[in-house]
Design a protein around this motif. Structure first.
Motif, PDB file in Angstrom:
ATOM      1  N   GLY A 133      14.063  24.561 -29.032  1.00 38.48           N
ATOM      2  CA  GLY A 133      12.801  23.832 -29.127  1.00 38.48           C
ATOM      3  C   GLY A 133      12.866  22.379 -28.656  1.00 38.48           C
ATOM      4  N   PHE A 134      13.985  21.979 -28.068  1.00 41.47           N
ATOM      5  CA  PHE A 134      14.158  20.562 -27.711  1.00 41.47           C
ATOM      6  C   PHE A 134      13.343  20.155 -26.486  1.00 41.47           C
ATOM      7  CE2 PHE A 134      18.655  19.643 -29.610  1.00 41.47           C
ATOM      8  CZ  PHE A 134      18.194  20.032 -30.849  1.00 41.47           C
ATOM      9  N   SER A 135      13.006  18.839 -26.428  1.00 43.99           N
ATOM     10  CA  SER A 135      12.391  18.276 -25.228  1.00 43.99           C
ATOM     11  C   SER A 135      13.466  18.105 -24.160  1.00 43.99           C
ATOM     12  CB  SER A 135      11.778  16.922 -25.543  1.00 43.99           C
ATOM     13  OG  SER A 135      12.812  15.971 -25.760  1.00 43.99           O
ATOM     14  N   ARG A 136      13.024  17.874 -22.926  1.00 41.52           N
ATOM     15  CA  ARG A 136      13.946  17.674 -21.822  1.00 41.52           C
ATOM     16  C   ARG A 136      14.957  16.562 -22.138  1.00 41.52           C
ATOM     17  NH1 ARG A 136      13.620  18.714 -16.296  1.00 41.52           N
ATOM     18  NH2 ARG A 136      13.024  20.810 -16.770  1.00 41.52           N
ATOM     19  N   GLY A 137      14.443  15.447 -22.702  1.00 42.63           N
ATOM     20  CA  GLY A 137      15.308  14.310 -23.016  1.00 42.63           C
ATOM     21  C   GLY A 137      16.367  14.656 -24.056  1.00 42.63           C
ATOM     22  N   MET A 138      15.949  15.388 -25.085  1.00 42.88           N
ATOM     23  CA  MET A 138      16.907  15.781 -26.126  1.00 42.88           C
ATOM     24  C   MET A 138      17.975  16.706 -25.542  1.00 42.88           C
ATOM     25  SD  MET A 138      13.965  16.450 -28.908  1.00 42.88           S
ATOM     26  CE  MET A 138      14.749  17.169 -30.342  1.00 42.88           C
ATOM     27  N   LYS A 139      17.525  17.653 -24.729  1.00 47.16           N
ATOM     28  CA  LYS A 139      18.478  18.585 -24.115  1.00 47.16           C
ATOM     29  C   LYS A 139      19.482  17.831 -23.259  1.00 47.16           C
ATOM     30  CE  LYS A 139      16.014  22.949 -23.914  1.00 47.16           C
ATOM     31  NZ  LYS A 139      15.365  23.946 -23.076  1.00 47.16           N
ATOM     32  N   GLN A 140      18.973  16.832 -22.537  1.00 44.59           N
ATOM     33  CA  GLN A 140      19.830  16.038 -21.670  1.00 44.59           C
ATOM     34  C   GLN A 140      20.939  15.373 -22.482  1.00 44.59           C
ATOM     35  OE1 GLN A 140      19.770  15.930 -18.515  1.00 44.59           O
ATOM     36  NE2 GLN A 140      20.550  13.989 -17.736  1.00 44.59           N
ATOM     37  N   LYS A 141      20.557  14.867 -23.665  1.00 49.04           N
ATOM     38  CA  LYS A 141      21.567  14.218 -24.514  1.00 49.04           C
ATOM     39  C   LYS A 141      22.639  15.211 -24.941  1.00 49.04           C
ATOM     40  CE  LYS A 141      18.811  10.486 -26.375  1.00 49.04           C
ATOM     41  NZ  LYS A 141      18.349   9.815 -27.595  1.00 49.04           N
ATOM     42  N   GLY A 163      13.906  15.060 -13.817  1.00 44.45           N
ATOM     43  CA  GLY A 163      13.166  15.621 -14.938  1.00 44.45           C
ATOM     44  C   GLY A 163      13.105  14.727 -16.157  1.00 44.45           C
ATOM     45  N   LEU A 164      13.768  13.597 -16.127  1.00 48.96           N
ATOM     46  CA  LEU A 164      13.701  12.684 -17.276  1.00 48.96           C
ATOM     47  C   LEU A 164      12.551  11.695 -17.061  1.00 48.96           C
ATOM     48  CD1 LEU A 164      17.420  11.697 -18.037  1.00 48.96           C
ATOM     49  CD2 LEU A 164      16.025  13.531 -19.018  1.00 48.96           C
ATOM     50  N   ASP A 165      11.922  11.266 -18.168  1.00 49.67           N
ATOM     51  CA  ASP A 165      10.896  10.244 -18.002  1.00 49.67           C
ATOM     52  C   ASP A 165      11.575   8.886 -17.813  1.00 49.67           C
ATOM     53  OD1 ASP A 165      11.633   9.312 -20.520  1.00 49.67           O
ATOM     54  OD2 ASP A 165      10.122  10.540 -21.520  1.00 49.67           O
ATOM     55  N   VAL A 166      10.759   7.871 -17.523  1.00 59.18           N
ATOM     56  CA  VAL A 166      11.323   6.572 -17.139  1.00 59.18           C
ATOM     57  C   VAL A 166      12.250   6.009 -18.215  1.00 59.18           C
ATOM     58  CG1 VAL A 166      10.748   4.221 -16.424  1.00 59.18           C
ATOM     59  CG2 VAL A 166       9.274   6.119 -15.767  1.00 59.18           C
ATOM     60  N   THR A 167      11.813   6.077 -19.466  1.00 65.23           N
ATOM     61  CA  THR A 167      12.618   5.531 -20.559  1.00 65.23           C
ATOM     62  C   THR A 167      13.952   6.252 -20.668  1.00 65.23           C
ATOM     63  OG1 THR A 167      10.493   5.763 -21.669  1.00 65.23           O
ATOM     64  CG2 THR A 167      12.252   4.611 -22.871  1.00 65.23           C
ATOM     65  N   PHE A 172      19.710   6.553 -19.791  1.00 60.31           N
ATOM     66  CA  PHE A 172      20.824   7.280 -19.203  1.00 60.31           C
ATOM     67  C   PHE A 172      21.661   6.358 -18.327  1.00 60.31           C
ATOM     68  CE2 PHE A 172      22.847   9.840 -15.968  1.00 60.31           C
ATOM     69  CZ  PHE A 172      23.490  10.778 -16.752  1.00 60.31           C
ATOM     70  N   ARG A 173      20.990   5.545 -17.526  1.00 66.20           N
ATOM     71  CA  ARG A 173      21.729   4.648 -16.635  1.00 66.20           C
ATOM     72  C   ARG A 173      22.528   3.614 -17.422  1.00 66.20           C
ATOM     73  NH1 ARG A 173      17.249   5.509 -13.149  1.00 66.20           N
ATOM     74  NH2 ARG A 173      16.107   3.839 -14.185  1.00 66.20           N
ATOM     75  N   ARG A 174      21.943   3.165 -18.556  1.00 62.87           N
ATOM     76  CA  ARG A 174      22.703   2.211 -19.390  1.00 62.87           C
ATOM     77  C   ARG A 174      23.981   2.855 -19.909  1.00 62.87           C
ATOM     78  NH1 ARG A 174      17.991   0.311 -21.642  1.00 62.87           N
ATOM     79  NH2 ARG A 174      18.306   1.387 -23.616  1.00 62.87           N
ATOM     80  N   MET A 175      23.842   4.131 -20.263  1.00 67.78           N
ATOM     81  CA  MET A 175      25.021   4.814 -20.775  1.00 67.78           C
ATOM     82  C   MET A 175      26.085   4.972 -19.679  1.00 67.78           C
ATOM     83  SD  MET A 175      25.522   8.578 -22.185  1.00 67.78           S
ATOM     84  CE  MET A 175      25.698   8.976 -20.486  1.00 67.78           C
ATOM     85  N   VAL A 176      25.638   5.252 -18.477  1.00 66.59           N
ATOM     86  CA  VAL A 176      26.580   5.386 -17.361  1.00 66.59           C
ATOM     87  C   VAL A 176      27.318   4.062 -17.146  1.00 66.59           C
ATOM     88  CG1 VAL A 176      26.803   5.806 -14.886  1.00 66.59           C
ATOM     89  CG2 VAL A 176      25.262   7.217 -16.256  1.00 66.59           C
TER      90      VAL A 176
END
Ligand SMILES: Nc1ncnc2c1ncn2[C@@H]1O[C@H](COP(=O)(O)OP(=O)(O)O)[C@@H](O)[C@H]1O
Ligand SMILES: [Mg+2]
Lengths: 242, 393
Positions: A133-141, A163-167, A172-176
């Motif tokens: 049931g996760f959103s795209r962002g949650m799945k990405q995490k 597929g990720l929204d701007v936020t 994600f980029r900060r984490m990279v």
């Protein structure tokens, strides 16, 4: 850390990658730039030993993808963008733990690592819920946590922000960037020049499987005499096409 | 480490499968729905036909004789006189037509013999029953005539029947049960073995390929063979769960159902340890064969849907030998069947249920099964390890 040496890949008579050479050092985020079908995923798959180069070799941490694939796999973590593959009927924790075990992590070490990743990626609220049931962002995490569970030295990110929204893409980029500070070797592919520039000082541009440029973004600007990134990209693509 | 990885994957697959409604439906459809339903239908139609056949036996009689009284006294018999008897028989309104020739009784009384003509419909179970009713009326009348003639000659009835035979069925109740079960059980077991793993096999390769998880799995430092082994085990377990559930369901239905007729005691007591061992080995090998075939198809399939379509083939492959062997007694099974794939498994199941396990058959059947399983699994492994086989693009 990553050395791509005159690599080609053919599927039947389709040449997906042609004689590509570049290298990535540790503590660097290297950009792999190209349009759809340019050969980015194929290159990453060869690095991950899922596909074998038709010609040439890739070395990761000194190990050859041809002759030492298992050693290579131990050292890499790969993340595919878009609709990331997770087991929907398992919880986030079960997904991450499964991969952890396959890398040989067990018991308290595995639990600690999952807790650490959960905190780092702010997943505490949903770590024990089923992924379906996760959103795209949650799945990405969850997918990122799975990629990093064994703390790999080399991280391959194949269009990870698709597929990720701007936020979410920003986070994600900060984490990279954070991973870069830890000294990881990171290859980041994208079809978006602007995104690449935010993270990478060095890039490779591939088009229809061939390398069009490998070097710093600054040198590229100078060479083209243009400032707009999209213009530069178009110029590079057309230059080789002629 | 090697083994542990296989168990890790196997554990995850089982957890994943047992949480999947589609897989559970696939695994328990035959044991919990199909078997009870088939038996319900069978017993319903069986007892209805039987009941109707007995309750009402309409027949037409032409000619006159004392035989008619005997016919009338049979339970359920109604003597009708429709306009077109032959057509009424065709339509099932009449069960039989008895034609008594002229001077029938006279001929008998004068010590001669007479010919009686009975028309019935062999394709109609009820008409066949009517024939047996007419038979017994004729028997009664005949023995009346015979006694009369003997009396006239000064003899007793025993004079023409010096030997009285009593027959005893050599098959024990348990053997009889075995015979009955031996027909339907292998069919159900083999069908549930084949279909029980379908959903799991489709999900575990074609499904994982479609979702992209298989690709991620192959970037970990484990061997493709370990993944395949774990998946094979998981599919086999689902197949065996389905087959076991079918066996339990069958034993339950047999015990409850109105098929418990003719004093046949139904129990699983007839399975000797030897039969049980052969049965278990056969089931495991069949499960491995089906699992291998299903995983091969699942690997070849480009999508989940395509995988599902291919799977139908495996179920049909299981059905054909099961149906072909259903009515055959183990003694009559052709030797060739013990070396043909799936046929050999069905044949061994039958032997086990008849309590007639033949060592040579067992050796040949299990040996060839093992061979087929090895070939199929080797082929699956090759296919699975093939470069790019598990990558979607
Ligand atoms: N497994 C495969 N078999 C055949 N052709 C493929 C396969 N994977 C990719 N290709 C082809 O190779 C080319 C490069 O694809 P890909 O590496 O996915 O590009 P990108 O990731 O840059 O969009 C495309 O033309 C694609 O159709
Ligand atoms: Mg791609």
């Amino acid at each position: 850390m990553i050395e791509v040496n005159q690599v080609s890949k053919r599927f039947g008579n389709i040449a997906a990658v042609r004689n590509v050479t570049f290298s990535v050092s540790s503590g660097e985020v290297y950009g792999l730039l190209g349009e759809n079908g340019a050969g980015k995923t194929t290159t990453m798959r060869m690095m991950a030993t899922i596909l074998q180069p038709t010609e040439g070799d890739i070395r990761i941490g000194g190990f050859s993808v041809r002759t030492q694939p298992v050693e290579v796999r131990r050292r890499i973590g790969i993340l595919f963008g878009g609709d990331v593959g997770l087991y929907n009927r398992l919880t986030a924790r079960e997904n991450i733990a499964y991969f952890g075990r396959l890398y040989g992590l067990t018991g308290a070490r595995l639990d600690q690592r999952i807790d650490q990743l959960s905190r780092m990626l702010h997943m505490e609220a949903f770590i024990d819920r089923r992924v379906g049931g996760f959103s795209r962002g949650m799945k990405q995490k969850v997918a990122i946590a799975r990629t990093l569970v064994h703390d790999p030295d080399v991280i391959l990110l194949d269009e990870p922000t698709t597929g990720l929204d701007v936020t979410a893409a920003n986070m994600f980029r900060r984490m990279v960037a954070m991973l870069r500070e830890e000294g990881k070797t990171i290859l980041f592919s994208s079809h978006n020049m602007g995104e690449i520039e935010k993270l990478c000082s060095r890039i490779a541009i591939i088009h229809k499987g061939s390398l069009r440029y490998a070097g710093t973004v600054a040198a590229l600007r100078e060479r083209c005499g243009m400032n707009d990134l999209d213009d530069i990209f178009m110029a590079m693509v057309e230059e080789g096409g002629r | 480490m090697d083994r542990q990885v296989v168990w890790t994957i196997f554990g995850k697959e089982m957890l994943d499968l047992l949480r999947d409604r589609k897989t559970l439906i696939g695994t328990f459809l035959i044991p919990l729905v199909v078997i009870p339903f088939v038996f319900f239908l069978l017993s319903m139609s069986y007892s209805n036909v039987e009941k109707e056949a007995r309750a009402y036996v309409p027949i037409a009689v032409t000619g006159t004789s004392k035989l008619v009284d005997h016919l009338r006294s049979q339970p359920g018999v109604r003597i009708l006189s429709p306009d077109r008897p032959a057509e009424a028989l065709q339509a099932g309104e009449l069960r039989a037509i008895v034609t008594i020739p002229d001077h029938f009784d006279q001929a008998l009384r004068s010590g001669g013999s007479a010919r009686l003509h009975v028309a019935y419909d062999n394709t109609n179970q009820k008409s066949v029953y009517a024939k047996s009713v007419i038979d017994s009326a004729v028997q009664q009348y005949s023995s009346d005539i015979v006694s009369m003639r003997l009396r006239q000659a000064g003899l007793s009835a025993e004079a023409i029947k010096p030997i009285e035979t009593t027959y005893e069925n050599a098959a024990s109740d348990e053997r009889q049960t075995g015979g009955m079960l031996a027909g339907i059980i292998p069919l159900m077991v083999v069908l549930s073995l084949a279909s029980g793993g379908v959903a799991a096999a489709t999900d575990l390769v074609a499904g994982e390929k479609e979702r992209g998880t298989l690709e991620s799995l192959l970037t970990t430092p484990i061997a493709a063979n370990q993944i395949l082994t774990a998946k094979l085990l998981a599919v086999m377990v689902m197949s065996c769960i389905s087959a076991t559930a079918s066996l339990l369901s069958l034993s339950f239905v047999f015990r409850l159902g109105p098929l418990k007729v003719d004093g046949t005691v139904l129990s699983f007591g007839f399975l000797s340890p030897a039969s049980l061992a052969v049965l278990a080995a056969t089931i495991v090998l069949l499960a491995a064969l089906f699992a291998g075939l299903e995983l091969t198809l699942s690997t070849v399939a480009k999508s989940f849907k395509e995988g599902q379509t291919y799977m139908t083939g495996v179920v049909i492959l299981a059905m054909i030998p099961s149906y072909m062997l259903m009515p055959i007694h183990p003694v009559d099974i052709p030797a060739l069947y013990y070396v043909l794939p799936v046929f050999n498994g069905v044949a061994l199941c039958k032997e086990a249920f008849y309590g007639a396990v033949d060592p040579l058959h067992t050796l040949v059947g299990l040996g060839t099964s093992l061979l087929y399983v090895s070939v199929v699994i080797a082929a699956t492994a090759r296919l699975f390890r093939r470069e790019g086989a598990v990558v979607r693009w």
